[in-house]
Structures are given as C-alpha cells and as structure tokens.
Scaffold this motif. Structure first.
Motif, mmCIF file in Angstrom:
data_model
loop_
_atom_site.group_PDB
_atom_site.id
_atom_site.type_symbol
_atom_site.label_atom_id
_atom_site.label_comp_id
_atom_site.label_asym_id
_atom_site.label_seq_id
_atom_site.Cartn_x
_atom_site.Cartn_y
_atom_site.Cartn_z
ATOM 1 N N GLY A 1 0.797 -1.215 0.000
ATOM 2 C CA GLY A 1 0.000 0.000 0.000
ATOM 3 C C GLY A 1 0.831 1.267 0.000
ATOM 4 O O GLY A 1 0.300 2.362 -0.223
ATOM 5 N N GLY A 2 2.122 1.123 0.246
ATOM 6 C CA GLY A 2 3.000 2.281 0.295
ATOM 7 C C GLY A 2 3.480 2.721 -1.070
ATOM 8 O O GLY A 2 3.046 2.185 -2.101
ATOM 9 N N SER A 3 4.382 3.700 -1.062
ATOM 10 C CA SER A 3 4.889 4.289 -2.304
ATOM 11 C C SER A 3 6.404 4.390 -2.276
ATOM 12 O O SER A 3 7.018 4.496 -1.212
ATOM 13 C CB SER A 3 4.300 5.697 -2.502
ATOM 14 O OG SER A 3 2.894 5.673 -2.598
ATOM 15 N N LEU A 4 6.972 4.357 -3.459
ATOM 16 C CA LEU A 4 8.396 4.611 -3.665
ATOM 17 C C LEU A 4 8.552 5.351 -4.985
ATOM 18 O O LEU A 4 7.739 5.187 -5.902
ATOM 19 C CB LEU A 4 9.201 3.309 -3.732
ATOM 20 C CG LEU A 4 9.526 2.563 -2.447
ATOM 21 C CD1 LEU A 4 10.203 1.231 -2.771
ATOM 22 C CD2 LEU A 4 10.401 3.392 -1.530
ATOM 23 N N ARG A 5 9.622 6.131 -5.088
ATOM 24 C CA ARG A 5 9.960 6.753 -6.365
ATOM 25 C C ARG A 5 11.375 6.357 -6.747
ATOM 26 O O ARG A 5 12.323 6.649 -6.015
ATOM 27 C CB ARG A 5 9.839 8.273 -6.315
ATOM 28 C CG ARG A 5 9.988 8.896 -7.703
ATOM 29 C CD ARG A 5 9.793 10.391 -7.723
ATOM 30 N NE ARG A 5 10.985 11.105 -7.308
ATOM 31 C CZ ARG A 5 11.278 12.356 -7.679
ATOM 32 N NH1 ARG A 5 10.449 13.010 -8.496
ATOM 33 N NH2 ARG A 5 12.367 12.948 -7.243
ATOM 34 N N LEU A 6 11.490 5.717 -7.880
ATOM 35 C CA LEU A 6 12.791 5.329 -8.401
ATOM 36 C C LEU A 6 13.300 6.416 -9.343
ATOM 37 O O LEU A 6 12.519 7.060 -10.050
ATOM 38 C CB LEU A 6 12.704 4.008 -9.160
ATOM 39 C CG LEU A 6 12.126 2.812 -8.399
ATOM 40 C CD1 LEU A 6 12.193 1.561 -9.282
ATOM 41 C CD2 LEU A 6 12.848 2.589 -7.094
ATOM 42 N N SER A 7 14.614 6.591 -9.345
ATOM 43 C CA SER A 7 15.257 7.535 -10.257
ATOM 44 C C SER A 7 16.296 6.809 -11.088
ATOM 45 O O SER A 7 16.928 5.856 -10.614
ATOM 46 C CB SER A 7 15.929 8.665 -9.480
ATOM 47 O OG SER A 7 15.013 9.393 -8.708
ATOM 48 N N CYS A 8 16.474 7.267 -12.307
ATOM 49 C CA CYS A 8 17.502 6.732 -13.200
ATOM 50 C C CYS A 8 18.230 7.920 -13.799
ATOM 51 O O CYS A 8 17.681 8.621 -14.655
ATOM 52 C CB CYS A 8 16.872 5.873 -14.281
ATOM 53 S SG CYS A 8 18.026 5.305 -15.544
ATOM 54 N N ALA A 9 19.447 8.151 -13.330
ATOM 55 C CA ALA A 9 20.238 9.275 -13.808
ATOM 56 C C ALA A 9 21.152 8.817 -14.928
ATOM 57 O O ALA A 9 21.878 7.827 -14.789
ATOM 58 C CB ALA A 9 21.057 9.861 -12.665
ATOM 59 N N ALA A 10 21.108 9.537 -16.033
ATOM 60 C CA ALA A 10 21.918 9.196 -17.199
ATOM 61 C C ALA A 10 23.096 10.144 -17.315
ATOM 62 O O ALA A 10 22.930 11.363 -17.225
ATOM 63 C CB ALA A 10 21.073 9.265 -18.460
ATOM 64 N N THR B 1 3.698 5.568 -12.426
ATOM 65 C CA THR B 1 3.805 6.634 -13.409
ATOM 66 C C THR B 1 5.257 6.838 -13.795
ATOM 67 O O THR B 1 6.103 7.043 -12.918
ATOM 68 C CB THR B 1 3.237 7.951 -12.861
ATOM 69 O OG1 THR B 1 1.875 7.765 -12.457
ATOM 70 C CG2 THR B 1 3.289 9.038 -13.922
ATOM 71 N N ILE B 2 5.529 6.787 -15.090
ATOM 72 C CA ILE B 2 6.877 7.022 -15.592
ATOM 73 C C ILE B 2 6.955 8.464 -16.080
ATOM 74 O O ILE B 2 5.999 9.008 -16.651
ATOM 75 C CB ILE B 2 7.231 6.026 -16.722
ATOM 76 C CG1 ILE B 2 8.705 6.124 -17.088
ATOM 77 C CG2 ILE B 2 6.342 6.226 -17.941
ATOM 78 C CD1 ILE B 2 9.183 5.018 -18.036
ATOM 79 N N SER B 3 8.093 9.096 -15.827
ATOM 80 C CA SER B 3 8.290 10.471 -16.273
ATOM 81 C C SER B 3 9.773 10.721 -16.458
ATOM 82 O O SER B 3 10.602 9.884 -16.078
ATOM 83 C CB SER B 3 7.702 11.456 -15.264
ATOM 84 O OG SER B 3 8.374 11.358 -14.016
ATOM 85 N N ARG B 4 10.099 11.852 -17.027
ATOM 86 C CA ARG B 4 11.510 12.200 -17.177
ATOM 87 C C ARG B 4 11.688 13.697 -17.057
ATOM 88 O O ARG B 4 10.772 14.461 -17.333
ATOM 89 C CB ARG B 4 12.056 11.681 -18.510
ATOM 90 C CG ARG B 4 11.540 12.423 -19.714
ATOM 91 C CD ARG B 4 12.240 11.985 -20.990
ATOM 92 N NE ARG B 4 11.984 12.909 -22.075
ATOM 93 C CZ ARG B 4 10.952 12.845 -22.887
ATOM 94 N NH1 ARG B 4 10.051 11.881 -22.734
ATOM 95 N NH2 ARG B 4 10.793 13.726 -23.844
ATOM 96 N N ASP B 5 12.879 14.081 -16.645
ATOM 97 C CA ASP B 5 13.273 15.481 -16.557
ATOM 98 C C ASP B 5 14.479 15.639 -17.472
ATOM 99 O O ASP B 5 15.585 15.246 -17.109
ATOM 100 C CB ASP B 5 13.606 15.837 -15.107
ATOM 101 C CG ASP B 5 13.917 17.317 -14.924
ATOM 102 O OD1 ASP B 5 14.393 17.956 -15.886
ATOM 103 O OD2 ASP B 5 13.705 17.832 -13.818
ATOM 104 N N ASN B 6 14.257 16.193 -18.650
ATOM 105 C CA ASN B 6 15.337 16.298 -19.631
ATOM 106 C C ASN B 6 16.477 17.179 -19.130
ATOM 107 O O ASN B 6 17.649 16.917 -19.415
ATOM 108 C CB ASN B 6 14.793 16.840 -20.954
ATOM 109 C CG ASN B 6 13.890 15.836 -21.643
ATOM 110 O OD1 ASN B 6 14.024 14.641 -21.453
ATOM 111 N ND2 ASN B 6 12.958 16.329 -22.440
ATOM 112 N N ALA B 7 16.139 18.219 -18.383
ATOM 113 C CA ALA B 7 17.170 19.130 -17.888
ATOM 114 C C ALA B 7 18.123 18.424 -16.936
ATOM 115 O O ALA B 7 19.304 18.765 -16.844
ATOM 116 C CB ALA B 7 16.523 20.321 -17.202
#
Length: 123
Positions: free
Chosen positions: A15-24, A68-74
């Motif tokens: 029931g909880g949440s996590l946010r994964l990040s992928c830095a390129a 939800t997948i998203s990206r930050d181009n900056a």
C-alpha cells in the motif's frame, strides 16, 4: 557512451509508495526510448513502463493506474513513481535506454542498462 544509475529502491509495506530515479550520464541524442524493467527471483525480466523521446508512455497491465513514468530532460533523469505497492511488485528494478537512430528499433539501435535497485514490498 551512456551510463545509467538507479536509486530510490528499498523496503516498503504493501500500500505504500516509492519513487525510483535513473540518472543518465553522457548525452542521448535523437530518437530514443527509456524504460523500467523488473526481475523477481526465479522469473524473467519483464517490462514495467516506457517513455519515448516524444513523451509517449506505455505500461504493463499489472502496474497501470499505480505506477507513473516520467523524465526530466534538464536533469537527464527518468523516474518511476510507484503507488499502492503490492508484494508481487517485489523485484530488482532496472532502467534501460535504447537509441533509435533510424526511428525504430533495429540493428543501429544501442541498449544501455543500469545496475538495478531492489524494491521489496512486505505484506
């Protein structure tokens, strides 16, 4: 050359949440697709979600409405927001980038993978 580094995994209750990040690191030009995959013990790696350079997204049926997948181009970073987590979401999560110089996945494409981050959901 592109290097991908995932972060944000951990242990969470159902029931909880996590946010994964992928830095390129390194530059990704032109048309590409980025995605999250996961591999649970004893199972094959499976697609979780993808996002194209044009912003189109795609999700596995098992995560639709929850992830939800998203990206930050900056920041050259891709994210996976995971809500309403279930024990069956437990897996190592990997990010992947595929370059598409011809506009589609073919012999000119190149794949880059991250090292993975563990997500464990307790019941």
């Amino acid at each position: 050359q592109v290097q991908l580094v995932e972060s944000g995994g951990g242990l969470v209750q159902a029931g909880g949440s996590l946010r994964l990040s992928c830095a390129a690191s390194g530059s990704i030009f032109g048309i590409y697709v980025m995605g999250w995959y996961r591999q649970a013990p004893g199972k094959q790696r499976e697609l979780v979600a993808t996002i194209t350079s044009g912003g189109s997204t795609n999700y596995a049926d098992s995560v639709k409405g929850r992830f939800t997948i998203s990206r930050d181009n900056a920041k050259n970073t891709m994210y996976l927001q995971m809500n309403s987590l279930k024990p069956e979401d437990t897996a190592v999560y990997y990010c992947k980038t595929s370059t598409l110089p011809s506009g589609r996945y073919d012999s000119t494409s190149r794949d880059y993978w991250g090292q993975g981050t563990q997500v464990t959901v307790s019941s």
